[in-house]
Write a protein that holds these residues in place. Sequence first.
Motif, PDB file in Angstrom:
ATOM      1  N   GLN A   1      -2.059   2.265 -17.935  1.00 12.70           N
ATOM      2  CA  GLN A   1      -1.326   3.022 -16.936  1.00 12.70           C
ATOM      3  C   GLN A   1      -2.215   4.096 -16.309  1.00 12.70           C
ATOM      4  O   GLN A   1      -3.318   4.363 -16.774  1.00 12.70           O
ATOM      5  CB  GLN A   1      -0.087   3.678 -17.545  1.00 12.70           C
ATOM      6  CG  GLN A   1      -0.405   4.764 -18.574  1.00 12.70           C
ATOM      7  CD  GLN A   1       0.869   5.302 -19.217  1.00 12.70           C
ATOM      8  OE1 GLN A   1       1.869   4.614 -19.284  1.00 12.70           O
ATOM      9  NE2 GLN A   1       0.811   6.527 -19.683  1.00 12.70           N
ATOM     10  N   ALA A   2      -1.704   4.694 -15.249  1.00 14.53           N
ATOM     11  CA  ALA A   2      -2.411   5.794 -14.598  1.00 14.53           C
ATOM     12  C   ALA A   2      -2.456   6.994 -15.537  1.00 14.53           C
ATOM     13  O   ALA A   2      -1.681   7.076 -16.492  1.00 14.53           O
ATOM     14  CB  ALA A   2      -1.693   6.163 -13.302  1.00 14.53           C
TER      15      ALA A   2
ATOM     16  N   GLN B   1      -8.413   8.373 -19.985  1.00 12.45           N
ATOM     17  CA  GLN B   1      -7.727   7.891 -18.788  1.00 12.45           C
ATOM     18  C   GLN B   1      -8.356   8.455 -17.519  1.00 12.45           C
ATOM     19  O   GLN B   1      -8.556   7.723 -16.536  1.00 12.45           O
ATOM     20  CB  GLN B   1      -6.244   8.264 -18.853  1.00 12.45           C
ATOM     21  CG  GLN B   1      -5.468   7.522 -19.930  1.00 12.45           C
ATOM     22  CD  GLN B   1      -4.017   7.986 -20.013  1.00 12.45           C
ATOM     23  OE1 GLN B   1      -3.695   9.101 -19.604  1.00 12.45           O
ATOM     24  NE2 GLN B   1      -3.162   7.131 -20.531  1.00 12.45           N
TER      25      GLN B   1
ATOM     26  N   THR C   1     -10.414   6.231 -14.509  1.00 10.46           N
ATOM     27  CA  THR C   1      -9.712   6.040 -13.232  1.00 10.46           C
ATOM     28  C   THR C   1     -10.180   6.978 -12.123  1.00 10.46           C
ATOM     29  O   THR C   1      -9.855   6.737 -10.957  1.00 10.46           O
ATOM     30  CB  THR C   1      -8.196   6.247 -13.419  1.00 10.46           C
ATOM     31  OG1 THR C   1      -7.958   7.563 -13.932  1.00 10.46           O
ATOM     32  CG2 THR C   1      -7.632   5.212 -14.379  1.00 10.46           C
ATOM     33  N   THR C   2     -10.951   8.013 -12.460  1.00 13.01           N
ATOM     34  CA  THR C   2     -11.315   8.955 -11.396  1.00 13.01           C
ATOM     35  C   THR C   2     -12.806   9.241 -11.320  1.00 13.01           C
ATOM     36  O   THR C   2     -13.224  10.037 -10.499  1.00 13.01           O
ATOM     37  CB  THR C   2     -10.583  10.308 -11.596  1.00 13.01           C
ATOM     38  OG1 THR C   2     -11.033  10.902 -12.820  1.00 13.01           O
ATOM     39  CG2 THR C   2      -9.090  10.123 -11.619  1.00 13.01           C
TER      40      THR C   2
ATOM     41  N   GLU D   1      -8.306  -2.957 -10.014  1.00 14.55           N
ATOM     42  CA  GLU D   1      -7.008  -2.340 -10.325  1.00 14.55           C
ATOM     43  C   GLU D   1      -6.326  -2.976 -11.531  1.00 14.55           C
ATOM     44  O   GLU D   1      -5.476  -2.352 -12.167  1.00 14.55           O
ATOM     45  CB  GLU D   1      -6.087  -2.421  -9.111  1.00 14.55           C
ATOM     46  CG  GLU D   1      -6.561  -1.613  -7.912  1.00 14.55           C
ATOM     47  CD  GLU D   1      -5.567  -1.642  -6.771  1.00 14.55           C
ATOM     48  OE1 GLU D   1      -4.503  -2.294  -6.947  1.00 14.55           O
ATOM     49  OE2 GLU D   1      -5.831  -1.026  -5.730  1.00 14.55           O
TER      50      GLU D   1
END
Length: 307
Positions: A120-121, A211, A215-216, A225
């Motif tokens: 998940q994000a 996380q 993702t960043t 994705e």
Amino acid sequence: MTQDRGDGQWSGSGALPDFRTSDPDGLPDFDAAQGPVTLGEPSERSRRRTRATMLAVIGGAVVVIAVIALVLSQTVFRSVLDEEDPTAFATGPRSAEGQSEYVPDPQDPDIAPPPPIFTQAPTTECTFPETITEPQDAAPGTVRGGDLQYTIPDGWGPWGTGTLPYLDELGAHGREVESSWYSVVNLGRVVWPEEEGGYPGLETAAVALFQCYATTSGVVGHFGENPTITDYRSEVMTVDGEPAWIVQATYNFEDPDILDTTSASIVTSIVVETDDGPSGLVSDVAADVPDHAQALEDIIASLDVVE
């Protein structure tokens, strides 16, 4: 003896019998002399002889049948029974001794999807520090960030880290995989804004660092994705005798041809409690390049807490 009487007649005691009353054909009637014959009951001796004969016949038949059955059991039937089932031993020994019932492990990556923390994000804001502080000097042959340091592997060089969520006093080294893609291991001091409740503890901080980094930090551009997640873990550990938490997983790129050298990356975060507060490690290393994957293991094994 007979004598002639002179009139052509014979007289005397030896006269011939008179056949005039006989059957016209001149033959005696034997059928009239014979009548129906009635047989008497068989004697006991005859009964015993008959019974013995029947028993002998029956007994002989039984013996013959028994012999035939024995021959068949040793030939035709045995060959049928002795034929091996080609799958007879596919399930292993025919004893339950030492065996236990198989219970699927819900944490087994091969049969269960990864926990939400890997797919998940980010569950936090992934906040960057307001100010940037340079790391303290490191001992020769090591990299330092916050209160952690590791030994530099062969072939690795300085890496300009810029900024990362929740980490200050950053230090890092990396090694080129191909073109613009590098394996990198970062160290830094963990800082948490008071607006987010302050430092949340080992596990929560390690999950957030993992996380946010996945993702960043730009690596998601290669992961895609919907990457496939394997070899994941989130568990307690110790670093140089201090309590720590590690979160790690292999991200298999959604497009496996985006790079020529590797199609997966090992993403890792570790948060360690120290006397001056928590410090952490975040990294992504080429999973398909043995030297890089081994270097990551060596780096984690060489982690020290420094003041």
